[in-house]
Design a protein around this motif. Structure first.
Motif, mmCIF file in Angstrom:
data_model
loop_
_atom_site.group_PDB
_atom_site.id
_atom_site.type_symbol
_atom_site.label_atom_id
_atom_site.label_comp_id
_atom_site.label_asym_id
_atom_site.label_seq_id
_atom_site.Cartn_x
_atom_site.Cartn_y
_atom_site.Cartn_z
ATOM 1 N N PRO A 166 11.118 -6.507 -29.276
ATOM 2 C CA PRO A 166 11.160 -6.605 -27.816
ATOM 3 C C PRO A 166 12.556 -6.377 -27.258
ATOM 4 C CG PRO A 166 10.987 -8.792 -28.817
ATOM 5 C CD PRO A 166 10.830 -7.796 -29.928
ATOM 6 N N ARG A 167 12.597 -5.723 -26.105
ATOM 7 C CA ARG A 167 13.848 -5.541 -25.371
ATOM 8 C C ARG A 167 13.936 -6.632 -24.303
ATOM 9 N NH1 ARG A 167 12.911 0.748 -24.003
ATOM 10 N NH2 ARG A 167 10.935 -0.203 -23.407
ATOM 11 N N ASP A 168 14.986 -6.644 -23.532
ATOM 12 C CA ASP A 168 15.135 -7.650 -22.484
ATOM 13 C C ASP A 168 13.935 -7.616 -21.544
ATOM 14 O OD1 ASP A 168 17.554 -8.451 -23.496
ATOM 15 O OD2 ASP A 168 18.766 -7.314 -22.059
ATOM 16 N N GLY A 169 13.373 -8.793 -21.283
ATOM 17 C CA GLY A 169 12.215 -8.891 -20.400
ATOM 18 C C GLY A 169 10.890 -8.657 -21.091
ATOM 19 N N GLU A 170 10.881 -8.522 -22.415
ATOM 20 C CA GLU A 170 9.649 -8.256 -23.163
ATOM 21 C C GLU A 170 9.363 -9.372 -24.172
ATOM 22 O OE1 GLU A 170 9.422 -3.374 -23.217
ATOM 23 O OE2 GLU A 170 10.359 -4.396 -24.930
ATOM 24 N N SER A 226 8.106 -13.096 -31.060
ATOM 25 C CA SER A 226 9.479 -12.757 -30.696
ATOM 26 C C SER A 226 9.512 -12.587 -29.181
ATOM 27 C CB SER A 226 9.928 -11.462 -31.389
ATOM 28 O OG SER A 226 11.271 -11.158 -31.080
ATOM 29 N N SER A 227 10.583 -13.085 -28.540
ATOM 30 C CA SER A 227 10.609 -13.008 -27.089
ATOM 31 C C SER A 227 12.023 -12.869 -26.537
ATOM 32 C CB SER A 227 9.949 -14.256 -26.479
ATOM 33 O OG SER A 227 9.984 -14.199 -25.066
ATOM 34 N N LYS A 228 12.138 -11.933 -25.602
ATOM 35 C CA LYS A 228 13.327 -11.819 -24.757
ATOM 36 C C LYS A 228 12.906 -11.908 -23.294
ATOM 37 C CE LYS A 228 16.201 -9.224 -28.024
ATOM 38 N NZ LYS A 228 17.002 -7.990 -28.253
ATOM 39 N N HIS A 229 11.792 -12.614 -23.087
ATOM 40 C CA HIS A 229 11.245 -12.817 -21.747
ATOM 41 C C HIS A 229 11.461 -14.280 -21.380
ATOM 42 C CE1 HIS A 229 8.417 -13.215 -18.436
ATOM 43 N NE2 HIS A 229 8.170 -11.915 -18.455
ATOM 44 N N PRO A 230 12.015 -14.552 -20.195
ATOM 45 C CA PRO A 230 12.317 -15.940 -19.834
ATOM 46 C C PRO A 230 11.098 -16.833 -19.687
ATOM 47 C CG PRO A 230 12.627 -14.472 -17.942
ATOM 48 C CD PRO A 230 12.435 -13.596 -19.141
ATOM 49 N N GLY A 231 9.940 -16.235 -19.489
ATOM 50 C CA GLY A 231 8.743 -17.040 -19.264
ATOM 51 C C GLY A 231 7.951 -17.371 -20.511
ATOM 52 N N PHE A 232 8.350 -16.797 -21.649
ATOM 53 C CA PHE A 232 7.581 -17.007 -22.867
ATOM 54 C C PHE A 232 8.499 -17.313 -24.042
ATOM 55 C CE2 PHE A 232 5.118 -14.270 -20.094
ATOM 56 C CZ PHE A 232 3.850 -14.843 -20.136
ATOM 57 N N ALA A 233 8.074 -18.269 -24.872
ATOM 58 C CA ALA A 233 8.867 -18.663 -26.037
ATOM 59 C C ALA A 233 8.092 -18.381 -27.311
ATOM 60 C CB ALA A 233 9.207 -20.148 -25.959
ATOM 61 N N ALA A 271 1.386 -6.511 -30.255
ATOM 62 C CA ALA A 271 1.469 -5.876 -28.939
ATOM 63 C C ALA A 271 2.777 -6.269 -28.259
ATOM 64 C CB ALA A 271 0.293 -6.290 -28.078
ATOM 65 N N LEU A 272 3.432 -5.264 -27.702
ATOM 66 C CA LEU A 272 4.637 -5.474 -26.907
ATOM 67 C C LEU A 272 4.209 -5.591 -25.448
ATOM 68 C CD1 LEU A 272 7.637 -5.559 -27.777
ATOM 69 C CD2 LEU A 272 7.800 -3.151 -27.123
ATOM 70 N N SER A 273 4.779 -6.558 -24.714
ATOM 71 C CA SER A 273 4.367 -6.774 -23.328
ATOM 72 C C SER A 273 5.560 -7.132 -22.467
ATOM 73 C CB SER A 273 3.331 -7.911 -23.272
ATOM 74 O OG SER A 273 3.036 -8.263 -21.927
ATOM 75 N N ASP A 274 5.446 -6.756 -21.167
ATOM 76 C CA ASP A 274 6.461 -7.172 -20.203
ATOM 77 C C ASP A 274 6.056 -8.467 -19.504
ATOM 78 O OD1 ASP A 274 4.432 -6.399 -18.508
ATOM 79 O OD2 ASP A 274 5.560 -4.782 -17.536
ATOM 80 N N GLY A 275 4.963 -9.042 -19.939
ATOM 81 C CA GLY A 275 4.510 -10.316 -19.398
ATOM 82 C C GLY A 275 3.525 -10.220 -18.256
ATOM 83 N N LYS A 276 3.352 -9.032 -17.676
ATOM 84 C CA LYS A 276 2.399 -8.886 -16.569
ATOM 85 C C LYS A 276 0.972 -9.040 -17.091
ATOM 86 C CE LYS A 276 5.382 -5.865 -13.803
ATOM 87 N NZ LYS A 276 5.600 -4.495 -13.297
ATOM 88 N N GLY A 277 0.197 -9.873 -16.429
ATOM 89 C CA GLY A 277 -1.186 -10.094 -16.836
ATOM 90 C C GLY A 277 -1.336 -10.957 -18.069
ATOM 91 N N VAL A 278 -0.239 -11.552 -18.532
ATOM 92 C CA VAL A 278 -0.283 -12.413 -19.710
ATOM 93 C C VAL A 278 -0.257 -13.868 -19.260
ATOM 94 C CG1 VAL A 278 0.900 -13.073 -21.847
ATOM 95 C CG2 VAL A 278 0.890 -10.679 -21.106
ATOM 96 N N ALA A 279 -1.117 -14.692 -19.836
ATOM 97 C CA ALA A 279 -1.188 -16.100 -19.463
ATOM 98 C C ALA A 279 -1.105 -16.976 -20.700
ATOM 99 C CB ALA A 279 -2.484 -16.382 -18.708
ATOM 100 N N LYS A 280 -0.408 -18.102 -20.570
ATOM 101 C CA LYS A 280 -0.351 -19.057 -21.669
ATOM 102 C C LYS A 280 -1.645 -19.859 -21.712
ATOM 103 C CE LYS A 280 4.642 -19.825 -21.124
ATOM 104 N NZ LYS A 280 5.692 -20.843 -20.854
#
Length: 336
Positions: A33-37, A81-88, A103-112
Motif C-alpha cells: 500500500p501507498r499513502d492513503g491505501e 498492511s495499512s497506510k490509511h489513517p482510518g484503518f489499522a 486487495a488494495l483499497s483507498d478505503g472508499k466503500g470499505v467498512a469495519k
C-alpha cells in the motif's frame, strides 16, 4: 510482502450460462500500500446472482466489469498492511474487493465489522447486501401492513429468507416459492413461513390460489419469468410488487421473457417498482442495527452455504443458477 496474489479476471462475455473459460486464473505479486491505501487479505467472497449481470456489456445500474479486470465481488477480509489513517492492521472489513486473495483499497466503500458481534460470512448475507436488499425492498417499497399476504420467490436464497422473516415480524402471512421439497420444508419448519410452494413439482398458479385466498398484497420478485406471470394473476387490490431480480432470465440466450399478465396491475390498481440496494447506502447502518437486534433476540435467522477454495469460484458461482444453494452462498478464500 513476498507473496502471490491469485485472481480471477473476466476473459470473455458469457453467452448463456457462464463457463470456466469466461475467466482467466492469474497471479501477480501482492502489492504494497501507498499513502492513503490499505491492503486486505480476502477471507470470504460473496457470490450473488447480480454478478452474472455485471459480466454483460450494456446499460445497467452499475458499469460492467471490463475484460481483463478482476471479477467484481463483495468480500470480507482482514487488513494486513495499512497506510490509511482510518484503518489499522488487524481490522476486519467488508467491501468490493473482487475475486482474489489480496486487495488494495483507498478505503472508499470499505467498512469495519466486528466478528464478535456476528461471524464474518453473516456480514456478506443477512447483515450485508442481501439483507439490506430484503429490508429496504420489503419495508420501503412493499410497505407491508399487519395481516397482509406477502409472497416471495427465490425464497430459500440469501434475500428471500430475510424477506420472509421480516414480513413475519411485521405481522404478515408469508408464502415462499422455492425449488425442491427440502428448501420448502426449511422455509416452513425453520424460518416460520406460513406456506411454501415447490415450483419444481407444483402448479404455482393453483398453489397461489390455495395459499392466498384473498390475493397477494406484496410480492417480492427475485426470479421473474413464469413465476412473476403466475403471481400477477393473483394480486389483491392495490398490491405492491418489488422487482429485485430475475434469476430465471439471467442466462437466457434469446429475448428476456416479460410479464404477459401485466394488465392485472391496471385492474387491481397495483404497482411494480424496481429496486437497487445501492440507492439506500446512506441508510445501511439503520438497517444493520435493527437486523442485528433481531438476530440477537433470536427473531431473525441467518444461514450461509460456505464452499472452500478460491480456485472453485467458476463452478461455485453456478450453484446460484442451478438452485443448489440454500441461504447465502459464500466462498471461503482463506482461514481467519
Amino acid at each position: 510482502m513476498n507473496a502471490t496474489n491469485h485472481q480471477f479476471r473476466l476473459a470473455a462475455r458469457p453467452v448463456g450460462m457462464p463457463k470456466r473459460e469466461d475467466w482467466k486464473y492469474t497471479s501477480e505479486p501482492v502489492p504494497e500500500p501507498r499513502d492513503g491505501e490499505l491492503l486486505v487479505k480476502v477471507l470470504y467472497l460473496s457470490l450473488d446472482p447480480a454478478m452474472r449481470g455485471w459480466m454483460n456489456e450494456g446499460k445497467s445500474y452499475i458499469a460492467p466489469v471490463n475484460l481483463g479486470e478482476v471479477m467484481r465481488a463483495g468480500a470480507a477480509g482482514r487488513v494486513v498492511s495499512s497506510k490509511h489513517p482510518g484503518f489499522a492492521v488487524g481490522d476486519y472489513v467488508i467491501g468490493h474487493f473482487g475475486v482474489q486473495e489480496y486487495a488494495l483499497s483507498d478505503g472508499k466503500g470499505v467498512a469495519k465489522v466486528d466478528p464478535k458481534v456476528a461471524p464474518l460470512p453473516v456480514y456478506l448475507g443477512t447483515l450485508g447486501m442481501p439483507g439490506m436488499t430484503a429490508y429496504f425492498g420489503l419495508l420501503d417499497i412493499g410497505k407491508p401492513n399487519p395481516g397482509d399476504t406477502v409472497v416471495v420467490s427465490g425464497a430459500a436464497g440469501a434475500v428471500g429468507t430475510v424477506v420472509g422473516q421480516i414480513a413475519k415480524l411485521k405481522g404478515c402471512r408469508v408464502v415462499g416459492i422455492a425449488g425442491g421439497a427440502d428448501k420448502c420444508r426449511y422455509l416452513v419448519e425453520e424460518l416460520g413461513f406460513d406456506a411454501a410452494i415447490d415450483y419444481k413439482s407444483e402448479d404455482v398458479k393453483k398453489a397461489l390460489k390455495a395459499h392466498c385466498p384473498k390475493g397477494v398484497n406484496v410480492y417480492f420478485d427475485n426470479v421473474g419469468g413464469d413465476i412473476l406471470d403466475a403471481v400477477l394473476t393473483q394480486l389483491a387490490m392495490h398490491a405492491r410488487i418489488i422487482i429485485c431480480g430475475a434469476i430465471s432470465q439471467y442466462n437466457a440466450t434469446g429475448p428476456m421473457k416479460g410479464p404477459s399478465n401485466y394488465m392485472s396491475l391496471l385492474v387491481n390498481r397495483a404497482s411494480m417498482t424496481g429496486m437497487v440496494v445501492f440507492d439506500y447506502a446512506a441508510r445501511y447502518g439503520e438497517a444493520a442495527r435493527e437486523m442485528a437486534g433481531w438476530m440477537a433476540a433470536g427473531k431473525l435467522k441467518s444461514r450461509e452455504d460456505i464452499v472452500q477454495g478460491l480456485e472453485t469460484f467458476p463452478d461455485t458461482l453456478l450453484k446460484l443458477f442451478k438452485g443448489e444453494n440454500t441461504g447465502k452462498l459464500v466462498l471461503q478464500v482463506a482461514a481467519e
